[in-house]
Design a protein around this motif. Structure first.
Motif, PDB file in Angstrom:
ATOM      1  N   PHE A 157      12.908 -34.454 -18.232  1.00 50.63           N
ATOM      2  CA  PHE A 157      12.091 -34.749 -17.056  1.00 50.63           C
ATOM      3  C   PHE A 157      12.328 -33.761 -15.928  1.00 50.63           C
ATOM      4  CE2 PHE A 157      15.226 -36.492 -14.057  1.00 50.63           C
ATOM      5  CZ  PHE A 157      16.308 -36.723 -14.902  1.00 50.63           C
ATOM      6  N   ALA A 158      11.370 -33.722 -15.026  1.00 50.43           N
ATOM      7  CA  ALA A 158      11.499 -32.953 -13.783  1.00 50.43           C
ATOM      8  C   ALA A 158      11.021 -33.853 -12.647  1.00 50.43           C
ATOM      9  CB  ALA A 158      10.654 -31.693 -13.843  1.00 50.43           C
ATOM     10  N   VAL A 159      11.451 -33.517 -11.435  1.00 47.89           N
ATOM     11  CA  VAL A 159      11.101 -34.335 -10.270  1.00 47.89           C
ATOM     12  C   VAL A 159      10.313 -33.490  -9.269  1.00 47.89           C
ATOM     13  CG1 VAL A 159      12.016 -35.670  -8.319  1.00 47.89           C
ATOM     14  CG2 VAL A 159      13.132 -35.827 -10.554  1.00 47.89           C
ATOM     15  N   LEU A 160       9.237 -34.047  -8.754  1.00 45.01           N
ATOM     16  CA  LEU A 160       8.539 -33.449  -7.610  1.00 45.01           C
ATOM     17  C   LEU A 160       8.839 -34.331  -6.406  1.00 45.01           C
ATOM     18  CD1 LEU A 160       4.995 -32.654  -9.117  1.00 45.01           C
ATOM     19  CD2 LEU A 160       6.991 -31.152  -8.960  1.00 45.01           C
ATOM     20  N   GLU A 161       9.480 -33.753  -5.416  1.00 46.84           N
ATOM     21  CA  GLU A 161       9.912 -34.483  -4.226  1.00 46.84           C
ATOM     22  C   GLU A 161       8.907 -34.287  -3.111  1.00 46.84           C
ATOM     23  OE1 GLU A 161      12.041 -36.356  -2.703  1.00 46.84           O
ATOM     24  OE2 GLU A 161      13.202 -36.822  -4.500  1.00 46.84           O
ATOM     25  N   GLY A 162       8.229 -35.339  -2.713  1.00 52.95           N
ATOM     26  CA  GLY A 162       7.300 -35.242  -1.583  1.00 52.95           C
ATOM     27  C   GLY A 162       7.994 -35.664  -0.312  1.00 52.95           C
ATOM     28  N   ASP A 163       7.950 -34.822   0.697  1.00 47.04           N
ATOM     29  CA  ASP A 163       8.553 -35.181   1.974  1.00 47.04           C
ATOM     30  C   ASP A 163       7.750 -34.589   3.117  1.00 47.04           C
ATOM     31  OD1 ASP A 163      10.941 -36.823   2.112  1.00 47.04           O
ATOM     32  OD2 ASP A 163      11.854 -35.344   0.773  1.00 47.04           O
ATOM     33  N   VAL A 164       7.883 -35.211   4.271  1.00 47.04           N
ATOM     34  CA  VAL A 164       7.230 -34.704   5.474  1.00 47.04           C
ATOM     35  C   VAL A 164       7.935 -33.428   5.936  1.00 47.04           C
ATOM     36  CG1 VAL A 164       6.835 -35.233   7.906  1.00 47.04           C
ATOM     37  CG2 VAL A 164       6.392 -36.954   6.174  1.00 47.04           C
TER      38      VAL A 164
ATOM     39  N   LEU B 190      17.821 -44.346  -6.283  1.00 50.11           N
ATOM     40  CA  LEU B 190      17.565 -44.880  -7.630  1.00 50.11           C
ATOM     41  C   LEU B 190      17.489 -43.734  -8.643  1.00 50.11           C
ATOM     42  CD1 LEU B 190      16.928 -47.215  -9.555  1.00 50.11           C
ATOM     43  CD2 LEU B 190      14.524 -47.039  -8.884  1.00 50.11           C
ATOM     44  N   LEU B 191      16.854 -42.637  -8.240  1.00 48.13           N
ATOM     45  CA  LEU B 191      16.783 -41.479  -9.146  1.00 48.13           C
ATOM     46  C   LEU B 191      18.176 -40.911  -9.389  1.00 48.13           C
ATOM     47  CD1 LEU B 191      13.531 -39.629  -7.993  1.00 48.13           C
ATOM     48  CD2 LEU B 191      13.881 -41.082  -9.993  1.00 48.13           C
ATOM     49  N   GLU B 192      18.961 -40.778  -8.324  1.00 51.13           N
ATOM     50  CA  GLU B 192      20.329 -40.266  -8.486  1.00 51.13           C
ATOM     51  C   GLU B 192      21.108 -41.117  -9.484  1.00 51.13           C
ATOM     52  OE1 GLU B 192      21.964 -38.225  -4.449  1.00 51.13           O
ATOM     53  OE2 GLU B 192      21.361 -40.314  -4.240  1.00 51.13           O
ATOM     54  N   ALA B 193      20.924 -42.430  -9.395  1.00 47.88           N
ATOM     55  CA  ALA B 193      21.667 -43.341 -10.276  1.00 47.88           C
ATOM     56  C   ALA B 193      21.141 -43.296 -11.710  1.00 47.88           C
ATOM     57  CB  ALA B 193      21.576 -44.767  -9.736  1.00 47.88           C
ATOM     58  N   SER B 194      19.936 -42.729 -11.883  1.00 48.60           N
ATOM     59  CA  SER B 194      19.290 -42.774 -13.198  1.00 48.60           C
ATOM     60  C   SER B 194      19.454 -41.499 -14.007  1.00 48.60           C
ATOM     61  CB  SER B 194      17.780 -43.019 -13.033  1.00 48.60           C
ATOM     62  OG  SER B 194      17.521 -44.085 -12.170  1.00 48.60           O
TER      63      SER B 194
END
Lengths: 229, 122
Positions: free
Chosen positions: A62-69, A48-52
């Protein structure tokens, strides 16, 4: 020997809440809005972010913080699109906590931003339990998960300000009953808006971007241009 | 799995209480926590985390009592307040969906039960 009961009444979410409060102050001082996207693994948060991003960056910085394991995969996907993105690896931890988010925010050029998008670790339970100081939680639910998920994970749907219902292009191929899903959401949170989107066809992505821009406008920083589809 | 994070806070809170001077020499028998059902905390996971995290601390061997707090709401339309049990966040009295959640989200260390050495033991 005697037994004594000592009443304590200490809030065990308190230390996370203190950090969440610090995050809120940091955001407030910089006139920033932050969303916390919470959904299952594979619900389509990154897609959804890629499409936006292309349409979104015309309206807000904007900036994105990506939370991942583990892995940098999601951050790399967004980085390829020219998004300013930081990866937060929890190394097995099932959710982000406010302190991690605060540290990551310190590394961003906050004065040049309107919006920080946090993509939480894919999980419907734990991330909903930890306030990270966000302006709004976004529940990301895909139609392939089934319509009963709001009832199973009520905390998220109680706390969210909006639901992004993703993969809606698949509805004709699934036994998914949209009316049942919307009714389930309404029973948990009667005033919760649901945006039906498809990152694949682009349907509803404009409304999602409009919702984000509206949130930024509400905070009074960058008034959005009139909606243009 | 957020039980582990919650339990870390719990054990830190217990140990900080036990460092108070009036706790000197006391033995911790049991701990009572109140957990709201909205927190979706699995009791066995919390107990397991408690056992592991209290090992080699003054809280080792203490019993963990978990009290479940139901969801309670207050209706913003008619003012009704009380507990709900079926995960339908609507007012049982007037049916309105505009309810404020007033309980069920708490995670609280309520009390510690200590065994103290009386003056005769010294």
């Amino acid at each position: 020997m005697g037994r004594t009961t000592i009443n304590v009444y200490r809030n065990l979410m308190g230390s996370n809440e203190k950090w969440a409060e610090r995050v809120r102050r940091l955001l407030g001082d910089n006139g920033l809005v932050m969303i916390n996207m919470i959904g299952s693994p594979g619900s389509g948060k990154t897609t959804l972010l890629e499409a936006s991003v292309n349409a979104l960056r015309e309206r807000v910085a904007f900036a994105v913080l990506e939370g991942d394991v583990a892995t940098l995969n999601d951050a790399e996907r967004l980085h390829r699109l020219g998004v300013r993105v930081s990866q937060l690896l929890t190394d097995g931890g099932c959710h982000l906590q406010a302190r991690m988010v605060y540290r990551a925010l310190e590394d961003l050029p906050l004065e040049h931003l309107d919006l920080v998008i946090v993509e939480n670790v894919g999980n419907l339970v734990c991330p909903a339990q930890f306030d990270i100081g966000e302006t709004a939680k976004v529940a990301v639910l895909s139609v392939t998960e089934g319509e009963d998920k709001p009832a199973k994970y009520p905390m998220l749907f109680r706390e969210a300000r909006v639901v992004a219902l993703t993969k809606c292009d698949l509805v004709p191929h699934l036994p998914f009953r949209m009316d049942v899903c919307l009714e389930q959401i309404r029973r948990i949170n009667a005033s919760l808006p649901v945006l039906q989107v498809s990152a694949l066809t682009g349907d509803g992505v404009g409304a999602w971007i409009g919702w984000l821009a509206g949130l930024v406008a509400e905070a009074g920083k960058s008034p959005p241009q009139p909606a243009c589809g | 799995m957020h039980e582990l994070a919650v339990c870390q806070e719990l054990v830190a809170a217990i140990l900080s209480e036990m460092r108070r001077p009036d706790f000197a020499g006391a033995h911790l028998r049991s701990v009572r926590v109140r957990v709201g059902v909205l927190r979706q905390i699995e009791h066995e996971s919390l107990r397991f985390a408690y056992e592991v995290l209290t090992q080699d601390t003054p809280a080792a061997g203490s019993a963990l009592e978990i009290v479940t707090a139901p969801v309670s709401v207050r209706c913003r339309v008619c003012g009704w307040s009380g507990e709900i049990h079926d995960r339908i966040f609507a007012c049982p009295a007037c049916g309105a969906g505009d309810v404020e959640v007033t309980g069920g989200g708490e995670v609280i260390l309520e009390s510690l039960e200590l065994e103290c050495n009386g003056p005769d033991d010294h």
